[in-house]
Write a protein that holds these residues in place. Structure first.
Motif, mmCIF file in Angstrom:
data_model
loop_
_atom_site.group_PDB
_atom_site.id
_atom_site.type_symbol
_atom_site.label_atom_id
_atom_site.label_comp_id
_atom_site.label_asym_id
_atom_site.label_seq_id
_atom_site.Cartn_x
_atom_site.Cartn_y
_atom_site.Cartn_z
ATOM 1 N N TYR A 161 -9.711 -56.688 -33.648
ATOM 2 C CA TYR A 161 -10.373 -56.099 -34.813
ATOM 3 C C TYR A 161 -11.356 -55.000 -34.437
ATOM 4 N N ASP A 162 -11.248 -54.454 -33.215
ATOM 5 C CA ASP A 162 -12.073 -53.319 -32.815
ATOM 6 C C ASP A 162 -11.560 -52.078 -33.532
ATOM 7 N N GLN A 163 -12.496 -51.245 -34.007
ATOM 8 C CA GLN A 163 -12.109 -50.014 -34.686
ATOM 9 C C GLN A 163 -12.469 -48.815 -33.830
ATOM 10 N N ILE A 164 -11.572 -47.818 -33.816
ATOM 11 C CA ILE A 164 -11.858 -46.569 -33.101
ATOM 12 C C ILE A 164 -11.630 -45.410 -34.062
ATOM 13 N N THR A 165 -12.361 -44.320 -33.839
ATOM 14 C CA THR A 165 -12.146 -43.114 -34.638
ATOM 15 C C THR A 165 -11.442 -42.093 -33.761
ATOM 16 N N VAL A 166 -10.495 -41.388 -34.370
ATOM 17 C CA VAL A 166 -9.698 -40.405 -33.652
ATOM 18 C C VAL A 166 -9.817 -39.072 -34.391
ATOM 19 N N SER A 167 -10.042 -37.994 -33.640
ATOM 20 C CA SER A 167 -10.222 -36.680 -34.263
ATOM 21 C C SER A 167 -8.901 -36.155 -34.815
ATOM 22 N N PRO A 168 -8.955 -35.294 -35.848
ATOM 23 C CA PRO A 168 -7.734 -34.713 -36.416
ATOM 24 C C PRO A 168 -6.935 -33.914 -35.385
ATOM 25 N N ALA A 169 -7.608 -33.304 -34.413
ATOM 26 C CA ALA A 169 -6.908 -32.523 -33.385
ATOM 27 C C ALA A 169 -6.018 -33.437 -32.541
ATOM 28 N N THR A 170 -6.482 -34.649 -32.259
ATOM 29 C CA THR A 170 -5.704 -35.599 -31.461
ATOM 30 C C THR A 170 -4.542 -36.168 -32.270
ATOM 31 N N VAL A 171 -4.774 -36.452 -33.541
ATOM 32 C CA VAL A 171 -3.719 -37.003 -34.399
ATOM 33 C C VAL A 171 -2.630 -35.961 -34.621
ATOM 34 N N GLY A 172 -3.025 -34.712 -34.843
ATOM 35 C CA GLY A 172 -2.063 -33.616 -34.999
ATOM 36 C C GLY A 172 -1.173 -33.769 -36.220
ATOM 37 N N ASP A 173 0.113 -33.453 -36.062
ATOM 38 C CA ASP A 173 1.070 -33.482 -37.168
ATOM 39 C C ASP A 173 1.369 -34.887 -37.649
ATOM 40 N N ALA A 174 1.023 -35.900 -36.868
ATOM 41 C CA ALA A 174 1.279 -37.285 -37.282
ATOM 42 C C ALA A 174 0.540 -37.604 -38.575
ATOM 43 N N ALA A 175 -0.558 -36.900 -38.860
ATOM 44 C CA ALA A 175 -1.346 -37.150 -40.072
ATOM 45 C C ALA A 175 -0.514 -36.931 -41.333
ATOM 46 N N LYS A 176 0.491 -36.071 -41.258
ATOM 47 C CA LYS A 176 1.315 -35.772 -42.430
ATOM 48 C C LYS A 176 2.190 -36.953 -42.846
ATOM 49 N N TYR A 177 2.389 -37.922 -41.953
ATOM 50 C CA TYR A 177 3.314 -39.016 -42.232
ATOM 51 C C TYR A 177 2.660 -40.394 -42.138
ATOM 52 N N MET A 178 1.314 -40.445 -42.084
ATOM 53 C CA MET A 178 0.617 -41.725 -41.941
ATOM 54 C C MET A 178 0.102 -42.221 -43.286
ATOM 55 N N LEU A 179 0.424 -43.468 -43.601
ATOM 56 C CA LEU A 179 -0.119 -44.139 -44.776
ATOM 57 C C LEU A 179 -1.118 -45.183 -44.315
ATOM 58 N N GLU A 180 -2.073 -45.529 -45.164
ATOM 59 C CA GLU A 180 -3.045 -46.556 -44.813
ATOM 60 C C GLU A 180 -2.328 -47.870 -44.537
ATOM 61 N N ASN A 181 -2.840 -48.631 -43.573
ATOM 62 C CA ASN A 181 -2.306 -49.926 -43.127
ATOM 63 C C ASN A 181 -0.971 -49.813 -42.392
ATOM 64 N N GLN A 182 -0.608 -48.610 -41.967
ATOM 65 C CA GLN A 182 0.624 -48.410 -41.206
ATOM 66 C C GLN A 182 0.324 -48.556 -39.720
ATOM 67 N N ASP A 183 1.280 -49.117 -38.961
ATOM 68 C CA ASP A 183 1.112 -49.270 -37.521
ATOM 69 C C ASP A 183 1.478 -47.979 -36.796
ATOM 70 N N ALA A 184 0.748 -47.677 -35.735
ATOM 71 C CA ALA A 184 1.022 -46.527 -34.878
ATOM 72 C C ALA A 184 0.641 -46.910 -33.457
ATOM 73 N N ILE A 185 1.243 -46.240 -32.481
ATOM 74 C CA ILE A 185 0.896 -46.505 -31.089
ATOM 75 C C ILE A 185 -0.190 -45.522 -30.679
ATOM 76 N N VAL A 186 -1.307 -46.051 -30.201
ATOM 77 C CA VAL A 186 -2.429 -45.228 -29.754
ATOM 78 C C VAL A 186 -2.470 -45.291 -28.230
ATOM 79 N N ALA A 187 -2.349 -44.132 -27.575
ATOM 80 C CA ALA A 187 -2.380 -44.068 -26.111
ATOM 81 C C ALA A 187 -3.774 -43.626 -25.661
ATOM 82 N N ARG A 188 -4.372 -44.435 -24.757
ATOM 83 C CA ARG A 188 -5.722 -44.115 -24.267
ATOM 84 C C ARG A 188 -5.751 -44.123 -22.750
ATOM 85 N N ASN A 189 -6.605 -43.265 -22.195
ATOM 86 C CA ASN A 189 -6.835 -43.210 -20.763
ATOM 87 C C ASN A 189 -8.336 -43.204 -20.560
ATOM 88 N N GLU A 190 -8.842 -44.243 -19.916
ATOM 89 C CA GLU A 190 -10.276 -44.386 -19.643
ATOM 90 C C GLU A 190 -11.102 -44.256 -20.925
#
Length: 186
Positions: free
Chosen positions: A88-117
Motif C-alpha cells: 500500500y505504499d504510494q509513489i508519484t511519477v512525473s508526466p515526463a516519465t509516464v509519457g504517452d502511457a497517460a493517454k491509455y491509463m484509467l484509474e485503478n488500472q494495473d501497470a508495471i513500474v520499473a525503478r532503479n535505486e
C-alpha cells in the motif's frame, strides 16, 4: 557484472553512467577474426536507440531494475500517483516519465513500474486496453466496415482513428504501443 554471453532481450545495462535496455542482440562468429555481439540498445530515460558492438566475452555492467505491478490511482493535477497493492505504499511519477502511457491509463488500472535505486525509469502498460468512445461523429448511411476511418475521442481523452460504423458509447480495444484500433468489445 555480466559477460556479453549473458545478454538477453530486456536486460538493462549501465554504460557510461546511463541505463540502456537491450532491444535486440546477435552473436556473430565470422570465418576469420574474433567473435562479437551486435546489439541494439534503447536509452531508458530518453528512448534513443543506438547500435553497439561488443567483443565476445567482454564484461558489461548490469543495472538492478525493480519491475513491479502497481495500481494507477489518480492524477493529482501535476503528477500521477501509483500504489503497490502488497504494501500500500504510494509513489508519484512525473508526466515526463509516464509519457504517452497517460493517454491509455484509467484509474485503478494495473501497470508495471520499473525503478532503479528508487528512481522511476518508465511505466509499462499491457499491450492492449479496453476503453469507451466518449465522442465520435455519427456514421453516414452507406458507411461500411471496409470504408475509411474517422477520429474518435476515448474516455481517457486520447484520440484514435476508428472505422466509420462505430458510435459513441462503444467499447473498443486499443493497442497501447501505437494507439491503433484493434477491435470492438461487447
Amino acid at each position: 557484472m555480466a559477460t556479453t554471453n549473458d545478454l538477453k532481450n530486456g536486460i538493462v545495462l549501465n554504460i557510461d553512467g546511463q541505463l540502456w535496455t537491450v532491444v535486440e542482440f546477435q552473436h556473430v562468429k565470422p570465418g576469420k577474426g574474433p567473435a562479437f555481439v551486435r546489439t541494439k540498445l534503447k536509452n531508458v530515460m530518453s528512448g534513443k536507440v543506438v547500435d553497439k558492438t561488443f567483443n565476445a566475452g567482454v564484461k558489461v555492467e548490469t543495472a538492478n531494475v525493480d519491475k513491479r505491478t502497481m495500481q494507477y490511482l489518480y492524477n493529482d493535477g501535476t503528477d500521477f500517483v501509483f500504489m503497490d497493492p502488497d504494501t500500500y505504499d504510494q509513489i508519484t511519477v512525473s508526466p515526463a516519465t509516464v509519457g504517452d502511457a497517460a493517454k491509455y491509463m484509467l484509474e485503478n488500472q494495473d501497470a508495471i513500474v520499473a525503478r532503479n535505486e528508487g528512481v522511476v525509469l518508465y511505466i509499462e502498460l499491457p499491450a492492449s486496453v479496453v476503453l469507451e468512445i466518449t465522442y465520435t461523429e455519427p456514421g453516414l448511411q452507406g458507411d461500411r466496415s471496409t470504408g475509411g476511418t474517422k477520429p474518435a475521442t476515448l474516455e481517457t481523452g486520447a484520440e484514435i482513428q476508428v472505422p466509420l460504423f462505430l458510435e459513441t458509447g462503444t467499447r473498443v480495444k486499443v493497442d497501447t504501443r501505437d494507439g491503433s484500433y484493434l477491435g470492438r468489445v461487447n
